[in-house]
Design a protein around this motif. Sequence first.
Motif, PDB file in Angstrom:
ATOM      1  N   GLN A   7       4.614 -10.522  -1.063  1.00 40.39           N
ATOM      2  CA  GLN A   7       4.886  -9.142  -0.679  1.00 40.39           C
ATOM      3  C   GLN A   7       4.258  -8.174  -1.688  1.00 40.39           C
ATOM      4  O   GLN A   7       3.662  -7.167  -1.310  1.00 40.39           O
ATOM      5  CB  GLN A   7       6.383  -8.896  -0.575  1.00 40.39           C
ATOM      6  N   ALA A   8       4.359  -8.470  -2.971  1.00 39.69           N
ATOM      7  CA  ALA A   8       3.760  -7.623  -4.001  1.00 39.69           C
ATOM      8  C   ALA A   8       2.246  -7.571  -3.842  1.00 39.69           C
ATOM      9  O   ALA A   8       1.633  -6.507  -3.991  1.00 39.69           O
ATOM     10  CB  ALA A   8       4.137  -8.135  -5.378  1.00 39.69           C
ATOM     11  N   LYS A  59       2.601  -9.897   5.654  1.00 38.90           N
ATOM     12  CA  LYS A  59       3.860  -9.227   5.324  1.00 38.90           C
ATOM     13  C   LYS A  59       5.024  -9.914   6.031  1.00 38.90           C
ATOM     14  O   LYS A  59       6.083 -10.120   5.439  1.00 38.90           O
ATOM     15  CB  LYS A  59       3.804  -7.753   5.717  1.00 38.90           C
ATOM     16  N   GLU A 102       0.540  -7.958  -1.070  1.00 36.22           N
ATOM     17  CA  GLU A 102       0.214  -7.146   0.105  1.00 36.22           C
ATOM     18  C   GLU A 102       0.404  -5.658  -0.177  1.00 36.22           C
ATOM     19  O   GLU A 102      -0.388  -4.829   0.272  1.00 36.22           O
ATOM     20  CB  GLU A 102       1.061  -7.574   1.310  1.00 36.22           C
ATOM     21  N   LYS A 103       1.431  -5.301  -0.927  1.00 34.65           N
ATOM     22  CA  LYS A 103       1.643  -3.898  -1.277  1.00 34.65           C
ATOM     23  C   LYS A 103       0.500  -3.387  -2.137  1.00 34.65           C
ATOM     24  O   LYS A 103       0.038  -2.257  -1.967  1.00 34.65           O
ATOM     25  CB  LYS A 103       2.973  -3.718  -2.006  1.00 34.65           C
ATOM     26  N   THR A 104       0.035  -4.211  -3.066  1.00 31.53           N
ATOM     27  CA  THR A 104      -1.089  -3.834  -3.918  1.00 31.53           C
ATOM     28  C   THR A 104      -2.342  -3.628  -3.085  1.00 31.53           C
ATOM     29  O   THR A 104      -3.082  -2.664  -3.292  1.00 31.53           O
ATOM     30  CB  THR A 104      -1.333  -4.913  -4.994  1.00 31.53           C
ATOM     31  N   ASP A 109      -2.432  -2.707  -0.002  1.00 35.97           N
ATOM     32  CA  ASP A 109      -2.242  -1.466   0.749  1.00 35.97           C
ATOM     33  C   ASP A 109      -2.547  -0.244  -0.105  1.00 35.97           C
ATOM     34  O   ASP A 109      -3.129   0.724   0.380  1.00 35.97           O
ATOM     35  CB  ASP A 109      -0.806  -1.371   1.280  1.00 35.97           C
ATOM     36  N   ILE A 110      -2.155  -0.299  -1.362  1.00 40.58           N
ATOM     37  CA  ILE A 110      -2.413   0.843  -2.254  1.00 40.58           C
ATOM     38  C   ILE A 110      -3.904   1.100  -2.387  1.00 40.58           C
ATOM     39  O   ILE A 110      -4.358   2.242  -2.327  1.00 40.58           O
ATOM     40  CB  ILE A 110      -1.771   0.584  -3.645  1.00 40.58           C
TER      41      ILE A 110
END
Length: 57
Positions: free
Chosen positions: A46-47, A6, A49-51, A53-54
């Motif tokens: 970033q996208a 991140k 890493e967000k995915t 995390d979900i």
Amino acid sequence: MARNQKARAKTEQARGKAKEAAGRAVGNERLTAEGRAEQSKGDARQAKEKTKDIFRH
């Protein structure tokens, strides 16, 4: 590891913005394009890493 990725994404985005601004200031289209590309690379990281995390939660 996720924090590291991140932070790397944020760094790429910031570096890309700086390159793009510098390219615009001096009128260098190649530098401007490199900056935009680097920002996109950071956005993609970033996208990702967000995915991740979900799906972790």
